[in-house]
Design a protein around this motif. Structure first.
Motif, short mmCIF file in Angstrom:
data_model
loop_
_atom_site.label_atom_id
_atom_site.label_comp_id
_atom_site.label_asym_id
_atom_site.label_seq_id
_atom_site.Cartn_x
_atom_site.Cartn_y
_atom_site.Cartn_z
N ILE A 10 0.84 -1.20 0.00
CA ILE A 10 0.00 0.00 0.00
C ILE A 10 0.87 1.25 0.00
N LYS A 11 1.89 1.26 0.85
CA LYS A 11 2.79 2.41 0.92
C LYS A 11 3.52 2.62 -0.41
N THR A 12 3.92 1.54 -1.04
CA THR A 12 4.61 1.63 -2.33
C THR A 12 3.67 2.21 -3.38
N SER A 13 2.44 1.76 -3.37
CA SER A 13 1.46 2.25 -4.34
C SER A 13 1.20 3.75 -4.13
N LEU A 14 1.04 4.15 -2.88
CA LEU A 14 0.82 5.57 -2.59
C LEU A 14 2.03 6.41 -2.97
N THR A 15 3.22 5.88 -2.74
CA THR A 15 4.44 6.59 -3.09
C THR A 15 4.55 6.75 -4.61
N GLU A 16 4.20 5.71 -5.35
CA GLU A 16 4.22 5.80 -6.81
C GLU A 16 3.23 6.85 -7.31
N ASP A 17 2.05 6.89 -6.70
CA ASP A 17 1.06 7.90 -7.08
C ASP A 17 1.58 9.31 -6.80
N LEU A 18 2.21 9.47 -5.65
CA LEU A 18 2.76 10.77 -5.29
C LEU A 18 3.86 11.20 -6.25
N VAL A 19 4.73 10.28 -6.60
CA VAL A 19 5.82 10.58 -7.53
C VAL A 19 5.25 10.96 -8.90
N ASP A 20 4.24 10.24 -9.35
CA ASP A 20 3.61 10.57 -10.64
C ASP A 20 2.99 11.97 -10.61
N GLU A 21 2.32 12.30 -9.53
CA GLU A 21 1.72 13.63 -9.40
C GLU A 21 2.79 14.72 -9.35
N LEU A 22 3.85 14.45 -8.64
CA LEU A 22 4.95 15.43 -8.58
C LEU A 22 5.60 15.61 -9.96
N ASN A 23 5.74 14.53 -10.70
CA ASN A 23 6.30 14.63 -12.05
C ASN A 23 5.40 15.47 -12.95
N ARG A 24 4.09 15.27 -12.84
CA ARG A 24 3.16 16.08 -13.63
C ARG A 24 3.25 17.56 -13.24
N THR A 25 3.39 17.82 -11.95
CA THR A 25 3.50 19.20 -11.47
C THR A 25 4.77 19.85 -12.00
N VAL A 26 5.87 19.14 -11.94
CA VAL A 26 7.14 19.67 -12.44
C VAL A 26 7.05 19.93 -13.95
N TYR A 27 6.41 19.03 -14.67
CA TYR A 27 6.24 19.20 -16.11
C TYR A 27 5.44 20.46 -16.43
N ARG A 28 4.31 20.65 -15.71
CA ARG A 28 3.48 21.85 -15.93
C ARG A 28 4.26 23.12 -15.58
N GLN A 29 5.01 23.08 -14.50
CA GLN A 29 5.78 24.26 -14.12
C GLN A 29 6.86 24.57 -15.16
#
Length: 67
Positions: A10-29
């Motif tokens: 569960i923690k790994t899955s949540l971490t992967e989701d967080l990393v994906d969201e952060l990557n999208r944020t960095v891309y938009r910025q």
């Protein structure tokens, strides 16, 4: 042991989701930064095109008339 493994998954899955969201944020910025830089270059070019050569002036021209 099984509960611990499930918790780690569960923690790994949540971490992967967080990393994906952060990557999208960095891309938009980065896209926003690229756009702002292009706009700044455009404005700077306009400024250079419209700039008139500065005429030399004397500091005496800046003295208020009541002196």
């Amino acid at each position: 042991m099984k509960d611990r493994l499930t918790e780690l998954e569960i923690k790994t899955s949540l971490t992967e989701d967080l990393v994906d969201e952060l990557n999208r944020t960095v891309y938009r910025q980065q896209q926003q930064l690229d756009l702002l830089q292009a706009q700044l270059r455009h404005l700077y070019g306009q400024m250079l095109t419209n700039a008139e050569p500065a005429e030399p002036h004397s500091l005496r021209d800046e003295i208020p008339p009541h002196y």
